[in-house]
Design a protein around this motif. Structure first.
Motif, PDB file in Angstrom:
ATOM      1  N   GLN A 175      -5.499   4.025  -1.895  1.00 32.42           N
ATOM      2  CA  GLN A 175      -4.634   2.860  -1.758  1.00 32.42           C
ATOM      3  C   GLN A 175      -3.751   3.030  -0.521  1.00 32.42           C
ATOM      4  O   GLN A 175      -3.572   2.081   0.248  1.00 32.42           O
ATOM      5  CB  GLN A 175      -3.779   2.725  -3.019  1.00 32.42           C
ATOM      6  CG  GLN A 175      -2.893   1.523  -2.960  1.00 32.42           C
ATOM      7  CD  GLN A 175      -1.958   1.459  -4.171  1.00 32.42           C
ATOM      8  OE1 GLN A 175      -1.895   2.382  -4.995  1.00 32.42           O
ATOM      9  NE2 GLN A 175      -1.260   0.368  -4.260  1.00 32.42           N
ATOM     10  N   ASP A 176      -3.189   4.222  -0.314  1.00 35.76           N
ATOM     11  CA  ASP A 176      -2.369   4.463   0.869  1.00 35.76           C
ATOM     12  C   ASP A 176      -3.206   4.328   2.144  1.00 35.76           C
ATOM     13  O   ASP A 176      -2.725   3.798   3.164  1.00 35.76           O
ATOM     14  CB  ASP A 176      -1.755   5.866   0.792  1.00 35.76           C
ATOM     15  CG  ASP A 176      -0.616   5.951  -0.200  1.00 35.76           C
ATOM     16  OD1 ASP A 176      -0.115   4.871  -0.585  1.00 35.76           O
ATOM     17  OD2 ASP A 176      -0.242   7.079  -0.551  1.00 35.76           O
ATOM     18  N   LEU A 210      -2.501   1.661   4.902  1.00 36.02           N
ATOM     19  CA  LEU A 210      -2.317   2.155   6.259  1.00 36.02           C
ATOM     20  C   LEU A 210      -3.280   1.458   7.217  1.00 36.02           C
ATOM     21  O   LEU A 210      -2.886   1.058   8.318  1.00 36.02           O
ATOM     22  CB  LEU A 210      -2.520   3.675   6.293  1.00 36.02           C
ATOM     23  CG  LEU A 210      -2.261   4.337   7.638  1.00 36.02           C
ATOM     24  CD1 LEU A 210      -0.813   4.178   8.072  1.00 36.02           C
ATOM     25  CD2 LEU A 210      -2.656   5.781   7.592  1.00 36.02           C
ATOM     26  N   GLN A 239      -4.468   6.963  -5.384  1.00 36.08           N
ATOM     27  CA  GLN A 239      -3.253   6.751  -4.613  1.00 36.08           C
ATOM     28  C   GLN A 239      -3.537   6.966  -3.131  1.00 36.08           C
ATOM     29  O   GLN A 239      -3.062   6.207  -2.290  1.00 36.08           O
ATOM     30  CB  GLN A 239      -2.176   7.731  -5.104  1.00 36.08           C
ATOM     31  CG  GLN A 239      -0.844   7.610  -4.389  1.00 36.08           C
ATOM     32  CD  GLN A 239      -0.144   6.290  -4.654  1.00 36.08           C
ATOM     33  OE1 GLN A 239      -0.222   5.749  -5.777  1.00 36.08           O
ATOM     34  NE2 GLN A 239       0.472   5.724  -3.654  1.00 36.08           N
TER      35      GLN A 239
END
Length: 171
Positions: free
Chosen positions: A13-14, A18, A10
């Protein structure tokens, strides 16, 4: 085990989302902000360069005009001297003309005065002849009245003529 960053999918992925969002914001910011600012700065730079070039040309023109005016000032003295010399020449010519005309006028006046003097001399000589004739006529009248004979009368006329002179009758 507990991790400091908690690296899990996660977070990755963030982080990727970003990064993509930052890249998109960079492109949008570049397109919307950086390019107009760059264009504005480019225009300002071109404008400043044009003004500098214009100022340089104006300075060159001013230097050329200054040199031209300096040359004209140098030539102004010679032109003024030339004008004064021409004026002096014209004044001398006019003076010579005036003197010449005055001499001619004086010659005419002297000639007229000589003619008047000559006429006065002739008039005086004529008056003297008339007076002599009148005197001779009076003498002749006295001689006739005294009944003098012709010999005495001729001797009186001859004596009077000799006293007056022969030149008087000839003028």
């Amino acid at each position: 085990m507990q991790r400091i960053f908690n690296l899990d999918p996660q977070l990755l992925q963030d982080a990727i989302i970003l990064a993509v969002n930052i890249f998109i914001l960079f492109l949008l910011g570049s397109y919307l902000l950086f390019n107009p600012v760059r264009n504005l700065l480019k225009k300002r730079q071109d404008n400043v360069a044009a003004e500098i070039e214009s100022a340089r040309k104006s300075k060159e023109e001013a230097d050329a005009l200054k040199a031209q005016y300096d040359e004209k000032l140098k030539n102004a003295d010679t032109a003024a001297d030339q004008i004064l010399a021409d004026a002096r020449k014209k004044a001398l010519q006019k003076e010579a003309e005036v003197i010449s005309e005055a001499k001619e006028e004086a010659g005419r006046i002297i000639k007229r005065a000589d003619n008047e003097i000559e006429l006065e001399k002739k008039k005086a000589a004529d008056d003297m002849k008339k007076e002599m004739i009148a005197v001779a006529t009076m003498m002749a009248g006295k001689v006739v009245s005294a009944s003098i004979d012709t010999d005495i009368q001729e001797s009186l006329v001859d004596e009077t003529l000799n006293e007056m002179g022969d030149n008087t009758w000839r003028n």
